[in-house]
Design an enzyme around this catalytic site. Sequence first.
Site, PDB file in Angstrom:
ATOM      1  N   SER A  43      -2.937 -40.283  32.975  1.00  0.00           N
ATOM      2  CA  SER A  43      -1.339 -40.340  33.027  1.00  0.00           C
ATOM      3  C   SER A  43      -0.949 -38.763  33.327  1.00  0.00           C
ATOM      4  CB  SER A  43      -0.682 -40.711  31.901  1.00  0.00           C
ATOM      5  OG  SER A  43      -0.873 -39.836  30.596  1.00  0.00           O
ATOM      6  N   LYS A 106       2.174 -35.754  27.038  1.00  0.00           N
ATOM      7  CA  LYS A 106       3.029 -36.014  28.334  1.00  0.00           C
ATOM      8  C   LYS A 106       3.621 -34.550  28.516  1.00  0.00           C
ATOM      9  CE  LYS A 106       2.512 -40.431  28.507  1.00  0.00           C
ATOM     10  NZ  LYS A 106       1.762 -41.068  29.691  1.00  0.00           N
TER      11      LYS A 106
END
EC number: 3.4.21.89
Length: 264
Positions: A43, A106
């Site tokens: 991701s 993230k």
Amino acid sequence: MNRDNINSNKTVKQEFGSFAFVICIALVIRILIMEPFTVPTGSMKATILENDYIFSTKYSYGYSNYSLSFFDFIHLFKGRVFAREPERGDIVVFRPPNDMSVRYIKRLIGLPGDKIQLIDDVIYINDKKIERTEVGTYIGEDGIKYLKFKETLPNGRTYFSYKLAPIFGVIPSDRYSNTDVFYVPEGQYFFLGDNRDRSNDSRVNLGFVPFENFIAKAQFIWFSTKITWWDNDIGIINLILKLKPWIESVRLSRIFKNLYNVDE
């Protein structure tokens, strides 16, 4: 009891004491200062790849139940102590509110009170679009081609983001290129993955992340491999057979890579 036995017992006690001291120091470092993490997903590709081993600093944001606790069921306290405010553009390891048993990594985009929206893949923060320039392409180890963009946040933090490249003129994924408006609540934060088409982030199921859920700030890659060696589901023989290809898969160019150095 003869003198040799007495000396032997003293030696054993001294060695055990030294071993226990080393273990205690290692635990203190892991709990309070630094902790390594392995990244299993893409991701954050290509900033962080699958099987990158990340060193992160626990003290960067102070401490909470989720950064200090070894076990999910131990709740030491609420909130954070010695809290330091995170900065826009930080790469953060945290517990997602919708699944506290896992850890996510993230990039922090939205701060409390921010208005966030994506329009045609461009991030708008408080109605102002960030700087975003296409700088080339990236081809992953799986052969998938990405468009590479240089993005600069309002605080000057610069990094690269990636979008799946069109195939014969057709855009493979455009699902999250345009979003609703997100108003970030107090005490919570908005996150995006650098791999924009393949990230379960605040645009999708993740939602906003409370400050209390922050574990650490990712700093650099200390080791990296293309394949995983250890697997609880395979036997010792297969582990031995897998050792050589695992060693050969080491990504030497990624070792000790600073996650905040933008190298074009």
